[in-house]
Design a protein around this motif. Structure first.
Motif, PDB file in Angstrom:
ATOM      1  N   ASP A 203      48.432  41.941  47.213  1.00 37.29           N
ATOM      2  CA  ASP A 203      47.567  42.495  46.167  1.00 37.29           C
ATOM      3  C   ASP A 203      48.138  42.140  44.803  1.00 37.29           C
ATOM      4  O   ASP A 203      49.329  41.859  44.662  1.00 37.29           O
ATOM      5  CB  ASP A 203      47.485  44.025  46.290  1.00 37.29           C
ATOM      6  CG  ASP A 203      46.667  44.449  47.493  1.00 37.29           C
ATOM      7  OD1 ASP A 203      46.049  43.572  48.133  1.00 37.29           O
ATOM      8  OD2 ASP A 203      46.663  45.653  47.795  1.00 37.29           O
ATOM      9  N   ASN A 204      47.275  42.156  43.798  1.00 41.43           N
ATOM     10  CA  ASN A 204      47.752  41.926  42.435  1.00 41.43           C
ATOM     11  C   ASN A 204      46.974  42.797  41.456  1.00 41.43           C
ATOM     12  O   ASN A 204      45.954  43.402  41.826  1.00 41.43           O
ATOM     13  CB  ASN A 204      47.696  40.428  42.083  1.00 41.43           C
ATOM     14  CG  ASN A 204      46.293  39.886  41.972  1.00 41.43           C
ATOM     15  OD1 ASN A 204      45.432  40.509  41.350  1.00 41.43           O
ATOM     16  ND2 ASN A 204      46.037  38.730  42.580  1.00 41.43           N
ATOM     17  N   PRO A 205      47.440  42.883  40.215  1.00 41.82           N
ATOM     18  CA  PRO A 205      46.837  43.833  39.256  1.00 41.82           C
ATOM     19  C   PRO A 205      45.442  43.436  38.787  1.00 41.82           C
ATOM     20  O   PRO A 205      44.809  44.202  38.052  1.00 41.82           O
ATOM     21  CB  PRO A 205      47.818  43.809  38.074  1.00 41.82           C
ATOM     22  CG  PRO A 205      49.064  43.202  38.606  1.00 41.82           C
ATOM     23  CD  PRO A 205      48.652  42.256  39.673  1.00 41.82           C
ATOM     24  N   LEU A 206      44.978  42.255  39.172  1.00 40.27           N
ATOM     25  CA  LEU A 206      43.612  41.861  38.814  1.00 40.27           C
ATOM     26  C   LEU A 206      42.594  42.361  39.827  1.00 40.27           C
ATOM     27  O   LEU A 206      41.387  42.345  39.570  1.00 40.27           O
ATOM     28  CB  LEU A 206      43.509  40.333  38.728  1.00 40.27           C
ATOM     29  CG  LEU A 206      44.360  39.661  37.645  1.00 40.27           C
ATOM     30  CD1 LEU A 206      44.274  38.151  37.790  1.00 40.27           C
ATOM     31  CD2 LEU A 206      43.892  40.086  36.264  1.00 40.27           C
ATOM     32  N   MET A 207      43.060  42.782  40.975  1.00 42.81           N
ATOM     33  CA  MET A 207      42.132  43.187  42.044  1.00 42.81           C
ATOM     34  C   MET A 207      41.557  44.566  41.777  1.00 42.81           C
ATOM     35  O   MET A 207      42.303  45.524  41.556  1.00 42.81           O
ATOM     36  CB  MET A 207      42.857  43.188  43.395  1.00 42.81           C
ATOM     37  CG  MET A 207      43.239  41.827  43.888  1.00 42.81           C
ATOM     38  SD  MET A 207      44.073  41.953  45.498  1.00 42.81           S
ATOM     39  CE  MET A 207      44.370  40.217  45.833  1.00 42.81           C
ATOM     40  N   ARG A 208      40.256  44.630  41.829  1.00 46.02           N
ATOM     41  CA  ARG A 208      39.595  45.926  41.676  1.00 46.02           C
ATOM     42  C   ARG A 208      39.428  46.516  43.075  1.00 46.02           C
ATOM     43  O   ARG A 208      38.585  46.084  43.858  1.00 46.02           O
ATOM     44  CB  ARG A 208      38.235  45.756  41.010  1.00 46.02           C
ATOM     45  CG  ARG A 208      37.615  47.082  40.624  1.00 46.02           C
ATOM     46  CD  ARG A 208      36.569  46.903  39.564  1.00 46.02           C
ATOM     47  NE  ARG A 208      37.113  46.274  38.360  1.00 46.02           N
ATOM     48  CZ  ARG A 208      36.431  46.157  37.228  1.00 46.02           C
ATOM     49  NH1 ARG A 208      35.215  46.625  37.145  1.00 46.02           N
ATOM     50  NH2 ARG A 208      36.972  45.567  36.187  1.00 46.02           N
TER      51      ARG A 208
END
Ligand SMILES: [Fe+2]
Length: 259
Positions: A203-208
């Motif tokens: 996961d990354n911080p761009l994933m909603r």
């Protein structure tokens, strides 16, 4: 038959062939930097391209040799990490994209646009799309003879947010250590402020995604999966994190921050 139609239509809408090295903050500007977007006009062309390119995404070349980060990150780890692990994410992402429901794909011209609607996509896209994106970013944030201190506006923002650079390093290292199991530590811009956090798996911080979690625009990333350090450091993640500070590409982090 249905899968074939889905695949053909997806390729007709957007086929992206990677042609070179991924460098820098332009990662955030389109699907990927130095990639050529080709509009495929008929299924023969699409078929030719997918056969030739073995998919839509491809493994980016590194801007440095596998042994260039020695002695901090070893050659064998880099060979396997980039050539095997990252390659597997690319291969599996391309497979997953072939079978996507075309309704989902219509508006999804890049991984970033997929991440914006992440909860609507299957796990295979989340894991492998994240894996490809995160690693592509990570390689650009490393460089031989890196490390030292950040400069310019990023340095000012770090001091403003964390008091001192050493305090920032301590908090980022803590986040890297405390991520249970596999994942990533991040420095992101969130609502105009620098924030440290971590994500699980790929996961990354761009994933909603549903629920709480780190959100923001990545400035710095550290892979804390065991595959990133086990050959050299075995279970000593702290040693790997200490090595990371010697190869950080602060110029690239600053570009990301300023973009
Ligand atoms: Fe990794």
């Amino acid at each position: 038959m249905e899968n074939n139609n889905t695949r053909r239509n997806f390729l007709k809408q957007t086929a992206i062939l990677s042609t070179g090295t991924i460098i820098g903050s332009s990662l955030f500007n389109s699907a990927f930097a130095n990639e050529t977007e080709l509009k495929i006009e008929n299924k023969n062309s699409a078929s030719e391209i997918i056969n030739a390119a073995a998919g839509i995404y491809s493994l980016p070349k590194l801007a440095y040799a596998y042994d260039a980060l020695e002695p901090h990150i070893d050659k064998a780890t880099m060979e396997i990490h980039h050539g095997k692990h990252h390659q597997a994410y690319v291969t599996n992402l391309n497979k997953a994209l072939e079978t996507l429901d075309e309704k989902l794909v219509d508006d999804s011209k890049s991984l970033e646009s997929i991440f914006e609607k992440m909860s609507k996509f299957p796990e295979s896209i989340r894991n492998n799309g994240g894996g490809h994106y995160n690693h592509s970013l990570f390689w650009t944030l490393l460089k031989p003879n890196g490390g030292g201190n950040p400069k310019g506006k990023l340095a000012e923002a770090i001091t403003s947010a964390f008091g001192t650079f050493d305090e920032f390093k301590k908090q980022f290292s803590d986040a890297s250590m405390k991520r249970f199991g596999s994942g990533w530590a991040w420095l992101v811009v969130q609502d105009g402020k620098l924030v440290i956090g971590s994500t699980a798996n790929q996961d990354n911080p761009l994933m909603r995604l549903r629920g709480k979690g780190l959100k923001g625009k990545p400035v710095l990333a550290l892979d804390v999966w065991e595959h990133a350090y086990y050959l050299k450091n075995q279970n000593r993640r702290a040693d790997y994190i200490a090595s990371f500070w010697n190869v950080v590409n602060w110029d690239e982090a600053e570009k990301l921050f300023n973009s």
